[in-house]
Design a protein around this motif. Structure first.
Motif, PDB file in Angstrom:
ATOM      1  N   MET A 142      40.632  28.043  35.927  1.00  0.00           N
ATOM      2  CA  MET A 142      40.095  28.664  37.125  1.00  0.00           C
ATOM      3  C   MET A 142      40.061  27.613  38.231  1.00  0.00           C
ATOM      4  SD  MET A 142      36.587  30.803  37.763  1.00  0.00           S
ATOM      5  CE  MET A 142      37.137  32.088  36.691  1.00  0.00           C
ATOM      6  N   LYS A 143      40.379  28.033  39.437  1.00  0.00           N
ATOM      7  CA  LYS A 143      40.354  27.164  40.611  1.00  0.00           C
ATOM      8  C   LYS A 143      39.308  27.669  41.594  1.00  0.00           C
ATOM      9  CE  LYS A 143      44.083  24.647  39.725  1.00  0.00           C
ATOM     10  NZ  LYS A 143      44.178  23.205  39.769  1.00  0.00           N
ATOM     11  N   LEU A 144      38.580  26.746  42.189  1.00  0.00           N
ATOM     12  CA  LEU A 144      37.620  27.069  43.236  1.00  0.00           C
ATOM     13  C   LEU A 144      38.272  26.781  44.586  1.00  0.00           C
ATOM     14  CD1 LEU A 144      34.846  27.768  44.393  1.00  0.00           C
ATOM     15  CD2 LEU A 144      34.151  25.397  43.924  1.00  0.00           C
ATOM     16  N   LEU A 145      38.410  27.823  45.405  1.00  0.00           N
ATOM     17  CA  LEU A 145      38.936  27.683  46.760  1.00  0.00           C
ATOM     18  C   LEU A 145      37.753  27.792  47.709  1.00  0.00           C
ATOM     19  CD1 LEU A 145      42.052  30.032  46.445  1.00  0.00           C
ATOM     20  CD2 LEU A 145      41.879  27.585  45.893  1.00  0.00           C
ATOM     21  N   ILE A 146      37.556  26.786  48.554  1.00  0.00           N
ATOM     22  CA  ILE A 146      36.366  26.710  49.405  1.00  0.00           C
ATOM     23  C   ILE A 146      36.733  26.906  50.867  1.00  0.00           C
ATOM     24  CG2 ILE A 146      34.487  25.205  50.188  1.00  0.00           C
ATOM     25  CD1 ILE A 146      34.614  23.833  47.447  1.00  0.00           C
ATOM     26  N   VAL A 147      35.957  27.767  51.539  1.00  0.00           N
ATOM     27  CA  VAL A 147      36.056  27.956  52.986  1.00  0.00           C
ATOM     28  C   VAL A 147      34.814  27.317  53.590  1.00  0.00           C
ATOM     29  CG1 VAL A 147      36.282  29.617  54.865  1.00  0.00           C
ATOM     30  CG2 VAL A 147      37.255  30.147  52.600  1.00  0.00           C
ATOM     31  N   LYS A 148      35.029  26.341  54.466  1.00  0.00           N
ATOM     32  CA  LYS A 148      33.932  25.560  55.046  1.00  0.00           C
ATOM     33  C   LYS A 148      33.586  26.055  56.449  1.00  0.00           C
ATOM     34  CE  LYS A 148      35.558  21.499  52.568  1.00  0.00           C
ATOM     35  NZ  LYS A 148      36.180  20.170  52.701  1.00  0.00           N
ATOM     36  N   PRO A 149      32.439  25.610  56.975  1.00  0.00           N
ATOM     37  CA  PRO A 149      32.079  25.958  58.353  1.00  0.00           C
ATOM     38  C   PRO A 149      33.206  25.607  59.330  1.00  0.00           C
ATOM     39  CG  PRO A 149      30.209  24.976  57.258  1.00  0.00           C
ATOM     40  CD  PRO A 149      31.382  24.822  56.311  1.00  0.00           C
ATOM     41  N   GLU A 182      48.192  25.182  48.620  1.00  0.00           N
ATOM     42  CA  GLU A 182      48.012  23.766  48.282  1.00  0.00           C
ATOM     43  C   GLU A 182      47.827  23.556  46.783  1.00  0.00           C
ATOM     44  OE1 GLU A 182      45.800  22.645  52.526  1.00  0.00           O
ATOM     45  OE2 GLU A 182      44.618  22.700  50.676  1.00  0.00           O
ATOM     46  N   GLU A 183      47.217  24.543  46.124  1.00  0.00           N
ATOM     47  CA  GLU A 183      46.990  24.481  44.670  1.00  0.00           C
ATOM     48  C   GLU A 183      48.177  25.039  43.884  1.00  0.00           C
ATOM     49  OE1 GLU A 183      44.512  23.206  42.908  1.00  0.00           O
ATOM     50  OE2 GLU A 183      43.248  22.623  44.600  1.00  0.00           O
ATOM     51  N   GLY A 184      49.203  25.515  44.586  1.00  0.00           N
ATOM     52  CA  GLY A 184      50.373  26.073  43.921  1.00  0.00           C
ATOM     53  C   GLY A 184      50.155  27.478  43.381  1.00  0.00           C
ATOM     54  N   THR A 202      35.914  40.618  45.561  1.00  0.00           N
ATOM     55  CA  THR A 202      36.992  40.287  44.629  1.00  0.00           C
ATOM     56  C   THR A 202      38.305  40.512  45.363  1.00  0.00           C
ATOM     57  OG1 THR A 202      37.085  42.539  43.780  1.00  0.00           O
ATOM     58  CG2 THR A 202      35.680  40.997  42.588  1.00  0.00           C
ATOM     59  N   GLY A 203      39.386  40.094  44.726  1.00  0.00           N
ATOM     60  CA  GLY A 203      40.674  40.316  45.363  1.00  0.00           C
ATOM     61  C   GLY A 203      41.816  39.778  44.545  1.00  0.00           C
ATOM     62  N   GLU A 204      42.915  39.579  45.229  1.00  0.00           N
ATOM     63  CA  GLU A 204      44.106  39.066  44.565  1.00  0.00           C
ATOM     64  C   GLU A 204      44.945  38.266  45.547  1.00  0.00           C
ATOM     65  OE1 GLU A 204      46.500  42.338  43.196  1.00  0.00           O
ATOM     66  OE2 GLU A 204      46.845  43.098  45.210  1.00  0.00           O
ATOM     67  N   ILE A 205      45.831  37.478  44.981  1.00  0.00           N
ATOM     68  CA  ILE A 205      46.849  36.765  45.747  1.00  0.00           C
ATOM     69  C   ILE A 205      48.180  37.215  45.161  1.00  0.00           C
ATOM     70  CG2 ILE A 205      47.782  34.526  46.410  1.00  0.00           C
ATOM     71  CD1 ILE A 205      44.914  33.406  45.680  1.00  0.00           C
ATOM     72  N   ARG A 206      49.013  37.817  46.004  1.00  0.00           N
ATOM     73  CA  ARG A 206      50.335  38.283  45.569  1.00  0.00           C
ATOM     74  C   ARG A 206      51.375  37.724  46.519  1.00  0.00           C
ATOM     75  NH1 ARG A 206      50.808  44.342  43.811  1.00  0.00           N
ATOM     76  NH2 ARG A 206      52.692  43.402  42.988  1.00  0.00           N
ATOM     77  N   ASP A 207      52.310  36.974  45.940  1.00  0.00           N
ATOM     78  CA  ASP A 207      53.362  36.336  46.733  1.00  0.00           C
ATOM     79  C   ASP A 207      52.776  35.518  47.874  1.00  0.00           C
ATOM     80  OD1 ASP A 207      55.364  37.473  45.101  1.00  0.00           O
ATOM     81  OD2 ASP A 207      55.289  39.325  46.266  1.00  0.00           O
ATOM     82  N   GLY A 208      51.636  34.861  47.617  1.00  0.00           N
ATOM     83  CA  GLY A 208      50.998  34.005  48.602  1.00  0.00           C
ATOM     84  C   GLY A 208      50.102  34.711  49.596  1.00  0.00           C
ATOM     85  N   LYS A 209      50.064  36.043  49.553  1.00  0.00           N
ATOM     86  CA  LYS A 209      49.249  36.812  50.490  1.00  0.00           C
ATOM     87  C   LYS A 209      47.904  37.157  49.848  1.00  0.00           C
ATOM     88  CE  LYS A 209      49.158  40.791  53.483  1.00  0.00           C
ATOM     89  NZ  LYS A 209      49.804  41.961  54.004  1.00  0.00           N
ATOM     90  N   VAL A 210      46.825  36.896  50.582  1.00  0.00           N
ATOM     91  CA  VAL A 210      45.465  37.143  50.097  1.00  0.00           C
ATOM     92  C   VAL A 210      45.029  38.555  50.480  1.00  0.00           C
ATOM     93  CG1 VAL A 210      43.054  36.418  50.333  1.00  0.00           C
ATOM     94  CG2 VAL A 210      44.873  34.699  50.229  1.00  0.00           C
TER      95      VAL A 210
END
Length: 111
Positions: free
Chosen positions: A1-8, A22-24, A67-75
């Motif tokens: 599992m990867k944690l993707l963080i959105v900052k202020p 960036e995480e591939g 929740t969601g998904e990433i498909r072909d790089g699209k969130v």
């Protein structure tokens, strides 16, 4: 599992897409999204035409989960937003800005 963080100071959808790249991660499941945003746009389907989205923009702070998904790089993310007065809104997230807090996306990459 990867944690993707959105900052202020960052926008949620663009930042998640950038961090995933960036995480591939080109394909994956966003199994949990938690945090708070200061403004956003969400949409829901029209009652008379499911192929038409009704987009609403909000300029106030919200607690956020989703929740969601990433498909072909699209969130692609669906959220529940809580605001003052114990009011909840839900829908497809088009954009959201983080200023005061953060958003964390717990993501499982697919091979």
């Amino acid at each position: 599992m990867k944690l993707l963080i959105v900052k202020p100071g960052e926008e949620v959808i663009a930042t998640l897409a950038r961090r995933a790249a960036e995480e591939g991660i080109m394909n994956g499941a966003i199994v949990s999204l938690i945090g708070a945003v200061d403004e956003c746009a969400i949409s829901n389907m029209s009652a008379g035409d499911a192929s038409t989205d009704i987009v609403n923009e909000y300029r106030q702070p919200f607690e956020l989960s989703g929740t969601g998904e990433i498909r072909d790089g699209k969130v692609h993310v669906h959220v529940v937003l809580g605001r003052e007065g114990d009011v909840a809104l839900a829908g497809h997230l088009h954009w959201a800005h983080v200023e005061a807090f953060f958003v964390h996306a717990y993501t499982i990459p697919l091979q």
